[in-house]
Motif scaffolding. Structure first.
Motif, PDB file in Angstrom:
ATOM      1  N   THR A  11      -5.969 -38.455  27.307  1.00 13.67           N
ATOM      2  CA  THR A  11      -5.206 -39.660  26.988  1.00 13.67           C
ATOM      3  C   THR A  11      -5.400 -40.003  25.515  1.00 13.67           C
ATOM      4  OG1 THR A  11      -7.047 -41.079  27.655  1.00 13.67           O
ATOM      5  CG2 THR A  11      -5.374 -40.600  29.331  1.00 13.67           C
ATOM      6  N   LYS A  53       1.842 -40.297  33.404  1.00 12.34           N
ATOM      7  CA  LYS A  53       0.942 -41.419  33.698  1.00 12.34           C
ATOM      8  C   LYS A  53       1.064 -42.511  32.635  1.00 12.34           C
ATOM      9  CE  LYS A  53      -2.423 -38.450  35.980  1.00 12.34           C
ATOM     10  NZ  LYS A  53      -3.795 -37.957  35.961  1.00 12.34           N
ATOM     11  N   ASN A  55       1.844 -42.289  29.574  1.00  9.63           N
ATOM     12  CA  ASN A  55       1.451 -41.863  28.233  1.00  9.63           C
ATOM     13  C   ASN A  55       2.580 -41.059  27.610  1.00  9.63           C
ATOM     14  OD1 ASN A  55      -1.468 -42.656  28.031  1.00  9.63           O
ATOM     15  ND2 ASN A  55      -1.541 -41.418  29.880  1.00  9.63           N
ATOM     16  N   GLY A  58      -0.669 -37.365  23.625  1.00  9.86           N
ATOM     17  CA  GLY A  58      -1.903 -36.862  24.203  1.00  9.86           C
ATOM     18  C   GLY A  58      -2.707 -36.092  23.171  1.00  9.86           C
ATOM     19  N   LYS A  84      -9.524 -39.571  32.180  1.00 11.39           N
ATOM     20  CA  LYS A  84      -9.208 -39.385  30.761  1.00 11.39           C
ATOM     21  C   LYS A  84      -8.334 -38.156  30.508  1.00 11.39           C
ATOM     22  CE  LYS A  84     -11.608 -42.752  28.951  1.00 11.39           C
ATOM     23  NZ  LYS A  84     -10.991 -43.819  28.206  1.00 11.39           N
ATOM     24  N   ILE A  86      -4.948 -35.986  31.249  1.00 13.32           N
ATOM     25  CA  ILE A  86      -3.583 -36.118  31.754  1.00 13.32           C
ATOM     26  C   ILE A  86      -3.143 -34.838  32.457  1.00 13.32           C
ATOM     27  CG2 ILE A  86      -1.185 -36.517  31.109  1.00 13.32           C
ATOM     28  CD1 ILE A  86      -2.213 -37.955  28.605  1.00 13.32           C
TER      29      ILE A  86
END
Length: 106
Positions: A11, A53, A55, A58, A84, A86
């Motif tokens: 993340t 998620k 986000n 990344g 933490k 993805i």
């Protein structure tokens, strides 16, 4: 023992300490299974192709290591349940590339 390329996306709110903890856990799993990290590449923060998620960016990390399939399954199990991380991907290779990947160069 086989060679693997393993890429994970963390993340964007991960700090350096969080990434070190993740890499330390991966290293512990490899050492417990007689494996070792041969090469590590930090690809930095990049845009994702689509939101994952919630986000849109990344932190990409790429590892090349030598180990057996059992260790790879343990690493993927750890990453699957780590909040933490993805996404991740492991690929079996015939040999480790000598030059750096294109993503590291950019």
């Amino acid at each position: 023992m086989s060679f693997y390329e393993h890429t994970f996306i963390a993340t964007p709110d991960c700090n350096k300490k969080d990434l070190e903890v993740i890499e330390k856990k991966i290293l512990d799993i490899l050492e417990n299974n007689s494996g070792k990290i041969l090469k590590k590449e930090d690809w930095g923060i990049r845009n994702l192709a689509y939101p994952i998620k919630k986000n849109v960016k990344g932190i990409y990390q790429n590892l090349y290591f030598e180990t057996d399939g059992k260790a790879v399954k343990e690493i993927e199990y750890f990453e699957r349940y780590n909040e933490k991380i993805i996404k991740f991907l492991s690929i079996k290779l015939k040999n480790i590339p000598k030059e750096d990947s294109q993503l590291k160069k950019t």
